[in-house]
Scaffold this active site. Structure first.
Site, PDB file in Angstrom:
ATOM      1  N   ARG A  99       0.798  -1.241   0.000  1.00  0.00           N
ATOM      2  CA  ARG A  99       0.000   0.000   0.000  1.00  0.00           C
ATOM      3  C   ARG A  99       0.820   1.277   0.000  1.00  0.00           C
ATOM      4  O   ARG A  99       0.453   2.246  -0.658  1.00  0.00           O
ATOM      5  CB  ARG A  99      -0.940   0.021   1.222  1.00  0.00           C
ATOM      6  CG  ARG A  99      -2.070  -0.961   1.108  1.00  0.00           C
ATOM      7  CD  ARG A  99      -2.952  -0.880   2.344  1.00  0.00           C
ATOM      8  NE  ARG A  99      -3.873  -1.995   2.390  1.00  0.00           N
ATOM      9  CZ  ARG A  99      -4.373  -2.499   3.503  1.00  0.00           C
ATOM     10  NH1 ARG A  99      -4.051  -1.980   4.679  1.00  0.00           N
ATOM     11  NH2 ARG A  99      -5.196  -3.516   3.461  1.00  0.00           N
ATOM     12  N   CYS A 130      -9.624  -1.530   5.438  1.00  0.00           N
ATOM     13  CA  CYS A 130     -11.089  -1.419   5.489  1.00  0.00           C
ATOM     14  C   CYS A 130     -11.564  -0.136   6.195  1.00  0.00           C
ATOM     15  O   CYS A 130     -12.491   0.535   5.722  1.00  0.00           O
ATOM     16  CB  CYS A 130     -11.673  -2.650   6.179  1.00  0.00           C
ATOM     17  SG  CYS A 130     -10.699  -3.251   7.568  1.00  0.00           S
ATOM     18  N   GLY A 161     -13.043  -8.324  10.356  1.00  0.00           N
ATOM     19  CA  GLY A 161     -11.810  -7.659   9.937  1.00  0.00           C
ATOM     20  C   GLY A 161     -10.590  -8.528  10.188  1.00  0.00           C
ATOM     21  O   GLY A 161      -9.525  -8.299   9.619  1.00  0.00           O
ATOM     22  N   HIS A 242     -17.902  -2.266  10.201  1.00  0.00           N
ATOM     23  CA  HIS A 242     -17.091  -1.382  11.043  1.00  0.00           C
ATOM     24  C   HIS A 242     -17.819  -0.049  11.239  1.00  0.00           C
ATOM     25  O   HIS A 242     -18.278   0.560  10.266  1.00  0.00           O
ATOM     26  CB  HIS A 242     -15.758  -1.064  10.362  1.00  0.00           C
ATOM     27  CG  HIS A 242     -14.795  -2.217  10.279  1.00  0.00           C
ATOM     28  ND1 HIS A 242     -15.015  -3.459  10.820  1.00  0.00           N
ATOM     29  CD2 HIS A 242     -13.561  -2.277   9.710  1.00  0.00           C
ATOM     30  CE1 HIS A 242     -13.968  -4.248  10.585  1.00  0.00           C
ATOM     31  NE2 HIS A 242     -13.083  -3.553   9.906  1.00  0.00           N
TER      32      HIS A 242
HETATM   33  N1  LIG Z   1     -11.345  -9.112   6.561  1.00  0.00           N
HETATM   34  C1  LIG Z   1     -11.298  -7.846   6.185  1.00  0.00           C
HETATM   35  O1  LIG Z   1     -12.190  -7.020   6.491  1.00  0.00           O
HETATM   36  C2  LIG Z   1     -10.170  -7.349   5.354  1.00  0.00           C
HETATM   37  C3  LIG Z   1     -10.275  -6.089   4.803  1.00  0.00           C
HETATM   38  C4  LIG Z   1      -9.242  -5.598   4.017  1.00  0.00           C
HETATM   39  C5  LIG Z   1      -8.135  -6.387   3.823  1.00  0.00           C
HETATM   40  N2  LIG Z   1      -8.040  -7.621   4.384  1.00  0.00           N
HETATM   41  C6  LIG Z   1      -6.820  -8.394   4.143  1.00  0.00           C
HETATM   42  O2  LIG Z   1      -7.087  -9.466   3.252  1.00  0.00           O
HETATM   43  C7  LIG Z   1      -6.280 -10.592   3.606  1.00  0.00           C
HETATM   44  C8  LIG Z   1      -7.162 -11.811   3.835  1.00  0.00           C
HETATM   45  O3  LIG Z   1      -8.138 -11.509   4.791  1.00  0.00           O
HETATM   46  P1  LIG Z   1      -9.374 -12.484   5.091  1.00  0.00           P
HETATM   47  O4  LIG Z   1     -10.150 -11.718   6.081  1.00  0.00           O
HETATM   48  O5  LIG Z   1     -10.014 -12.980   3.870  1.00  0.00           O
HETATM   49  O6  LIG Z   1      -8.598 -13.727   5.816  1.00  0.00           O
HETATM   50  P2  LIG Z   1      -9.019 -15.255   5.933  1.00  0.00           P
HETATM   51  O7  LIG Z   1     -10.473 -15.412   6.067  1.00  0.00           O
HETATM   52  O8  LIG Z   1      -8.131 -15.795   7.009  1.00  0.00           O
HETATM   53  O9  LIG Z   1      -8.565 -15.909   4.521  1.00  0.00           O
HETATM   54  C9  LIG Z   1      -7.218 -16.055   4.150  1.00  0.00           C
HETATM   55  C10 LIG Z   1      -7.132 -16.602   2.733  1.00  0.00           C
HETATM   56  O10 LIG Z   1      -5.760 -16.655   2.340  1.00  0.00           O
HETATM   57  C11 LIG Z   1      -5.434 -17.964   1.907  1.00  0.00           C
HETATM   58  N3  LIG Z   1      -4.055 -18.286   2.220  1.00  0.00           N
HETATM   59  C12 LIG Z   1      -3.440 -18.287   3.423  1.00  0.00           C
HETATM   60  N4  LIG Z   1      -2.152 -18.684   3.290  1.00  0.00           N
HETATM   61  C13 LIG Z   1      -1.960 -18.943   1.972  1.00  0.00           C
HETATM   62  C14 LIG Z   1      -0.852 -19.406   1.201  1.00  0.00           C
HETATM   63  N5  LIG Z   1       0.325 -19.692   1.770  1.00  0.00           N
HETATM   64  N6  LIG Z   1      -1.012 -19.545  -0.131  1.00  0.00           N
HETATM   65  C15 LIG Z   1      -2.205 -19.286  -0.721  1.00  0.00           C
HETATM   66  N7  LIG Z   1      -3.302 -18.850  -0.039  1.00  0.00           N
HETATM   67  C16 LIG Z   1      -3.163 -18.688   1.291  1.00  0.00           C
HETATM   68  C17 LIG Z   1      -6.381 -18.865   2.681  1.00  0.00           C
HETATM   69  O11 LIG Z   1      -6.480 -20.093   2.015  1.00  0.00           O
HETATM   70  P3  LIG Z   1      -6.628 -21.527   2.764  1.00  0.00           P
HETATM   71  O12 LIG Z   1      -8.097 -21.822   2.791  1.00  0.00           O
HETATM   72  O13 LIG Z   1      -5.899 -22.451   1.843  1.00  0.00           O
HETATM   73  O14 LIG Z   1      -6.011 -21.400   4.113  1.00  0.00           O
HETATM   74  C18 LIG Z   1      -7.666 -18.038   2.598  1.00  0.00           C
HETATM   75  O15 LIG Z   1      -8.254 -18.195   1.342  1.00  0.00           O
HETATM   76  C19 LIG Z   1      -5.468 -10.146   4.817  1.00  0.00           C
HETATM   77  O16 LIG Z   1      -4.204  -9.699   4.390  1.00  0.00           O
HETATM   78  C20 LIG Z   1      -6.265  -9.022   5.393  1.00  0.00           C
HETATM   79  O17 LIG Z   1      -5.495  -8.108   6.108  1.00  0.00           O
HETATM   80  C21 LIG Z   1      -9.049  -8.135   5.123  1.00  0.00           C
END
Ligand SMILES: NC(=O)c1ccc[n+]([C@@H]2O[C@H](COP(=O)([O-])OP(=O)(O)OC[C@H]3O[C@@H](n4cnc5c(N)ncnc54)[C@H](OP(=O)(O)O)[C@@H]3O)[C@@H](O)[C@H]2O)c1
Length: 340
Positions: A99, A130, A161, A242
């Site tokens: 970013r 977010c 989040g 949020h």
């Molecule tokens: N949640 C929010 O509101 C939000 C908002 C903005 C940004 N983000 C960002 O977006 C990212 C993901 O957030 P999330 O909330 O979706 O998390 P999450 O629910 O924990 O999902 C993580 C995802 O990443 C995949 N992953 C993890 N390790 C991996 C690897 N080594 N190779 C390939 N895929 C891998 C996981 O796949 P598996 O099923 O294979 O483990 C899963 O699909 C984070 O960096 C977070 O900071 C989140």
């Protein structure tokens, strides 16, 4: 004109929402591919009426993929986004990793869509945090009206989040408490059920947390480097959505009615602001919605030209997946060229 899209992190909270939004908005894709880690390779994820078989990122070839919508966590994006970009795929990354890199545009389409033009430098576009996204969507029309000098914001951030594991932890702890069982902590630093935690991401040298720092530097990069921001970021026991109490000091006078009118005319914003029980929006009501909702608009008499607002949005949609898909839509419409 149709494109090949990879959703990297397609099994996660943000990735699943991206798949849903691509389908909902009839994104012009020939093929959508879900990619995640070896742990979930071979599993199926929903895409409209279809099921997609999850591919393993470590073995995935990005050649021929036009856009990669990434949300696999910062360390994974750091490793794989440049590889995808080198293969000709434009990466839209939801993690915090790229970013603040000067040659990577950080984009909220309602605020600075023009920055997308710089994407060819790295073939990477970053999606902001977010909490930053919903705040800048709400503040852009007010900045245009009266120039913002300073923002003091306190966030009320949902467990979504912190990903799927964050929501699971709130659910499991709540259930354990009602069943008189010991609670388990994995994702959050303290018990989140029936509690609030003024600590998101790691502590920095100046006492701020990294989540707070992100709101400061990202707001400057997206909206205006001259704006001073002070943030306190708090995790609350809410599943999705949020809330933010935003206190703003302007250079020029601004009254509540002018602010309301500017916000009503702004793209992506819905004003719900009546001084009655139903006259404001809460996180529960904004979950599943696309807009940034603004309520409780009122003058702050303790500073010159001050205004207070209550802002809420679905952090998985406008705070992440929807914003990323809107960037992809702009890319397709104005930048990527492909034979039909
Ligand atoms: N949640 C929010 O509101 C939000 C908002 C903005 C940004 N983000 C960002 O977006 C990212 C993901 O957030 P999330 O909330 O979706 O998390 P999450 O629910 O924990 O999902 C993580 C995802 O990443 C995949 N992953 C993890 N390790 C991996 C690897 N080594 N190779 C390939 N895929 C891998 C996981 O796949 P598996 O099923 O294979 O483990 C899963 O699909 C984070 O960096 C977070 O900071 C989140």
């Amino acid at each position: 004109m149709r494109h090949t899209i990879a959703v990297v992190g397609g099994t996660g909270a943000v990735g699943r929402e991206i798949l849903e939004i691509l389908e909902e908005r009839r994104f012009p894709a020939d093929e959508v591919i879900a990619v995640a880690s070896a742990r979930s390779a071979g599993q199926q994820v929903e895409f409209g009426e279809d099921m997609l078989t999850v591919q393993d990122l470590a073995k995935f070839d990005f050649k021929g993929v036009d856009i990669g919508l990434f949300s696999p966590g910062g360390a994974v994006s750091a490793q794989y986004a440049p590889k995808a970009a080198a293969a000709g795929c434009v990466v839209i990354d939801n993690t915090s990793h790229f970013r603040m890199e000067p040659d990577v545009p950080l984009v909220v389409p309602e605020v600075n869509a023009h920055a997308i033009a710089h994407y060819p430098k790295r073939n990477i576009i970053a999606n902001p945090n977010c909490s930053t996204i919903e705040m800048v969507v709400a503040l852009k029309p007010l900045h245009d009206l009266a120039r913002i000098k300073r923002i003091n914001v306190a966030t009320y951030q949902s467990t979504a989040g912190a990903g799927q594991a964050g929501m699971d932890e709130l659910f499991e702890q709540t259930r354990a408490i009602y069943n008189n069982q010991p609670i388990q902590r994995k994702k959050f630093t303290k018990q989140i059920a029936f509690n609030v935690i003024p600590h998101i991401d790691k502590f920095m040298d100046d006492g701020a947390t990294k989540e707070e720092w992100k709101m400061v530097v990202e707001t400057k990069k997206i909206l205006d480097p001259k704006i001073d921001v002070f943030a306190t970021c708090v995790r609350v026991p809410v599943m999705i959505g949020h809330g933010e109490a935003v206190h703003v000091e302007f250079e020029r006078p601004i009254d509540e009615d002018a602010a309301r009118a500017a916000l009503r005319a702004a793209s992506g914003v819905v004003v719900v602001d009546h001084r009655a029980d139903e006259g404001y929006v809460t996180p529960l009501e904004c979950a599943g919605e696309d807009a940034v909702y603004v309520s409780r608009i009122r003058r702050d008499p303790t500073v010159p030209n001050g205004l207070g607002l209550w802002v809420v949005a679905d952090n998985l949609r406008k705070g992440a997946a929807l914003n990323a898909v809107q960037i992809a839509e702009t890319l397709v419409k104005s930048y990527l060229r492909k034979a039909a």
